[in-house]
Scaffold this active site. Structure first.
Site, PDB file in Angstrom:
ATOM      1  N   ASP A 152     -34.350  73.649 -29.756  1.00  0.00           N
ATOM      2  CA  ASP A 152     -34.229  73.324 -31.179  1.00  0.00           C
ATOM      3  C   ASP A 152     -35.607  73.551 -31.807  1.00  0.00           C
ATOM      4  OD1 ASP A 152     -33.602  71.925 -33.557  1.00  0.00           O
ATOM      5  OD2 ASP A 152     -32.187  70.680 -32.496  1.00  0.00           O
ATOM      6  N   PHE A 195     -25.744  70.170 -36.120  1.00  0.00           N
ATOM      7  CA  PHE A 195     -25.782  69.287 -34.952  1.00  0.00           C
ATOM      8  C   PHE A 195     -24.521  69.479 -34.119  1.00  0.00           C
ATOM      9  CE2 PHE A 195     -25.499  65.403 -32.515  1.00  0.00           C
ATOM     10  CZ  PHE A 195     -26.792  65.296 -32.047  1.00  0.00           C
ATOM     11  N   VAL A 196     -24.717  69.911 -32.881  1.00  0.00           N
ATOM     12  CA  VAL A 196     -23.572  70.193 -32.008  1.00  0.00           C
ATOM     13  C   VAL A 196     -23.540  69.228 -30.824  1.00  0.00           C
ATOM     14  CG1 VAL A 196     -23.245  72.612 -32.619  1.00  0.00           C
ATOM     15  CG2 VAL A 196     -24.921  72.025 -30.842  1.00  0.00           C
ATOM     16  N   ARG A 236     -20.763  64.218 -24.090  1.00  0.00           N
ATOM     17  CA  ARG A 236     -21.292  65.193 -23.131  1.00  0.00           C
ATOM     18  C   ARG A 236     -20.182  65.844 -22.318  1.00  0.00           C
ATOM     19  NH1 ARG A 236     -26.946  64.511 -22.841  1.00  0.00           N
ATOM     20  NH2 ARG A 236     -27.704  62.385 -23.015  1.00  0.00           N
ATOM     21  N   ASP A 274     -25.143  65.557 -26.352  1.00  0.00           N
ATOM     22  CA  ASP A 274     -24.633  64.251 -26.758  1.00  0.00           C
ATOM     23  C   ASP A 274     -24.935  63.897 -28.201  1.00  0.00           C
ATOM     24  OD1 ASP A 274     -27.519  63.852 -26.291  1.00  0.00           O
ATOM     25  OD2 ASP A 274     -27.083  61.722 -26.496  1.00  0.00           O
ATOM     26  N   LYS A 314     -31.523  77.580 -31.299  1.00  0.00           N
ATOM     27  CA  LYS A 314     -31.558  77.416 -32.769  1.00  0.00           C
ATOM     28  C   LYS A 314     -32.893  77.968 -33.225  1.00  0.00           C
ATOM     29  CE  LYS A 314     -28.967  73.153 -33.620  1.00  0.00           C
ATOM     30  NZ  LYS A 314     -29.156  71.748 -34.045  1.00  0.00           N
ATOM     31  N   LYS A 318     -30.610  65.133 -19.604  1.00  0.00           N
ATOM     32  CA  LYS A 318     -29.308  65.203 -18.963  1.00  0.00           C
ATOM     33  C   LYS A 318     -28.484  66.381 -19.470  1.00  0.00           C
ATOM     34  CE  LYS A 318     -29.297  60.198 -19.400  1.00  0.00           C
ATOM     35  NZ  LYS A 318     -28.696  59.088 -20.200  1.00  0.00           N
ATOM     36  N   GLY A 319     -28.847  66.875 -20.656  1.00  0.00           N
ATOM     37  CA  GLY A 319     -27.985  67.827 -21.362  1.00  0.00           C
ATOM     38  C   GLY A 319     -27.639  69.092 -20.598  1.00  0.00           C
ATOM     39  N   GLU A 374     -32.104  74.941 -19.636  1.00  0.00           N
ATOM     40  CA  GLU A 374     -31.977  74.008 -20.763  1.00  0.00           C
ATOM     41  C   GLU A 374     -30.639  74.210 -21.473  1.00  0.00           C
ATOM     42  OE1 GLU A 374     -32.779  71.510 -22.232  1.00  0.00           O
ATOM     43  OE2 GLU A 374     -34.902  71.195 -22.561  1.00  0.00           O
ATOM     44  N   ASP A 375     -30.114  73.145 -22.041  1.00  0.00           N
ATOM     45  CA  ASP A 375     -28.881  73.287 -22.819  1.00  0.00           C
ATOM     46  C   ASP A 375     -29.172  73.855 -24.203  1.00  0.00           C
ATOM     47  OD1 ASP A 375     -30.246  70.958 -23.375  1.00  0.00           O
ATOM     48  OD2 ASP A 375     -28.465  69.758 -23.770  1.00  0.00           O
TER      49      ASP A 375
HETATM   50  C1  PRP Z   1     -32.341  67.922 -25.990  1.00  0.00           C
HETATM   51  C2  PRP Z   1     -32.255  69.228 -25.207  1.00  0.00           C
HETATM   52  C3  PRP Z   1     -33.676  69.646 -25.107  1.00  0.00           C
HETATM   53  C4  PRP Z   1     -34.283  69.128 -26.380  1.00  0.00           C
HETATM   54  C5  PRP Z   1     -34.397  70.241 -27.356  1.00  0.00           C
HETATM   55  O1  PRP Z   1     -32.564  66.895 -25.091  1.00  0.00           O
HETATM   56  O2  PRP Z   1     -31.685  69.032 -23.927  1.00  0.00           O
HETATM   57  O3  PRP Z   1     -34.322  69.110 -23.986  1.00  0.00           O
HETATM   58  O4  PRP Z   1     -33.429  68.104 -26.877  1.00  0.00           O
HETATM   59  O5  PRP Z   1     -35.002  69.817 -28.541  1.00  0.00           O
HETATM   60  P1  PRP Z   1     -36.360  70.422 -29.099  1.00  0.00           P
HETATM   61  O6  PRP Z   1     -36.341  71.908 -28.884  1.00  0.00           O
HETATM   62  O7  PRP Z   1     -36.314  70.037 -30.554  1.00  0.00           O
HETATM   63  O8  PRP Z   1     -37.503  69.765 -28.369  1.00  0.00           O
HETATM   64  P2  PRP Z   1     -32.469  65.347 -25.450  1.00  0.00           P
HETATM   65  O9  PRP Z   1     -33.840  64.827 -25.700  1.00  0.00           O
HETATM   66  O10 PRP Z   1     -31.431  65.152 -26.500  1.00  0.00           O
HETATM   67  O11 PRP Z   1     -32.046  64.675 -24.080  1.00  0.00           O
HETATM   68  P3  PRP Z   1     -30.705  64.881 -23.192  1.00  0.00           P
HETATM   69  O12 PRP Z   1     -30.784  66.271 -22.594  1.00  0.00           O
HETATM   70  O13 PRP Z   1     -30.790  63.803 -22.158  1.00  0.00           O
HETATM   71  O14 PRP Z   1     -29.531  64.736 -24.122  1.00  0.00           O
END
Ligand code: PRP
Length: 180
Positions: free
Chosen positions: A104, A153-154, A166, A160, A132, A44-45, A100-101
């Site tokens: 990481d 952590f942001v 969000r 979220d 990151k 969802k991010g 993508e948001d």
């Molecule tokens: C977050 C973000 C990426 C992922 C990045 O999603 O949107 O998809 O984590 O992390 P990584 O590079 O360590 O794999 P999340 O799983 O939190 O779901 P959301 O978008 O629904 O919040």
């Protein structure tokens, strides 16, 4: 109760987000001139970023969404990745831009890129608002990046903590319970 009371520090403000997203949109429009790319929002991010980014791309774009589960309720990446909602349409022969948001560890995106590549698109690029780089566990090429951020952590602007925050219009760091 104000949501903003939980924020210790703003990392990227609304104005900087808007300005950088405008630049990204213009760059994408120039790179895809004459084409009609499909923007793939990763739920969802990426939703807030996607809706703002698409308004800055002066091209006939299409939208699709995919949902991937990786984090659950925790603040650490589990490395467990699965598709919980797939794309609605075939992307064979299409120019894809994954939106993508945050990247990481990169584990989510590596899985997604491999999965989408197997569907035979004409091309596949990635546009991430936040990167990151320091915590990367998977080797990845990001084609468009909004901001490089340190390993903290942001939340906000789609990101979220346990499904909250969000809807903040900026990116910030949460206040710790021990902070007064
Ligand atoms: C977050 C973000 C990426 C992922 C990045 O999603 O949107 O998809 O984590 O992390 P990584 O590079 O360590 O794999 P999340 O799983 O939190 O779901 P959301 O978008 O629904 O919040």
């Amino acid at each position: 109760m104000s949501l903003r009371e939980d924020i210790a520090r703003v990392v990227i403000g609304e104005r900087d987000l808007g300005q950088r997203i405008r630049e990204l949109g213009q760059q994408i429009a120039a790179d895809y001139a004459g084409e009609s790319p499909v923007l793939i929002g990763v739920l969802k991010g990426a939703v807030l970023f996607l809706v703002d980014l698409m308004r800055e791309i002066d091209l006939p774009v299409e939208l699709d969404f995919i949902a991937i589960s990786s984090y659950g309720g925790a603040t650490q990446s589990s490395g467990v990745v699965r598709i919980t909602k797939d794309l609605d349409s075939s992307v064979e022969g299409r120019h894809l831009i994954v939106v993508e948001d945050i990247v990481d560890t990169g584990l989510t995106l590596r899985y997604l890129v491999e999965n989408l590549a197997s569907r035979h698109p004409a091309s596949l690029r990635v546009c991430a608002l936040l990167n990151k780089r320091k915590v990367r566990k998977a080797d990845l090429r990001l084609d468009y990046v909004g901001f490089e951020i340190p390993d903290e952590f942001v939340v906000g602007y789609g990101l979220d903590y346990a499904e909250q925050y969000r809807n903040l219009p900026f990116i910030g760091v949460l206040r710790r319970e021990t902070d007064s």
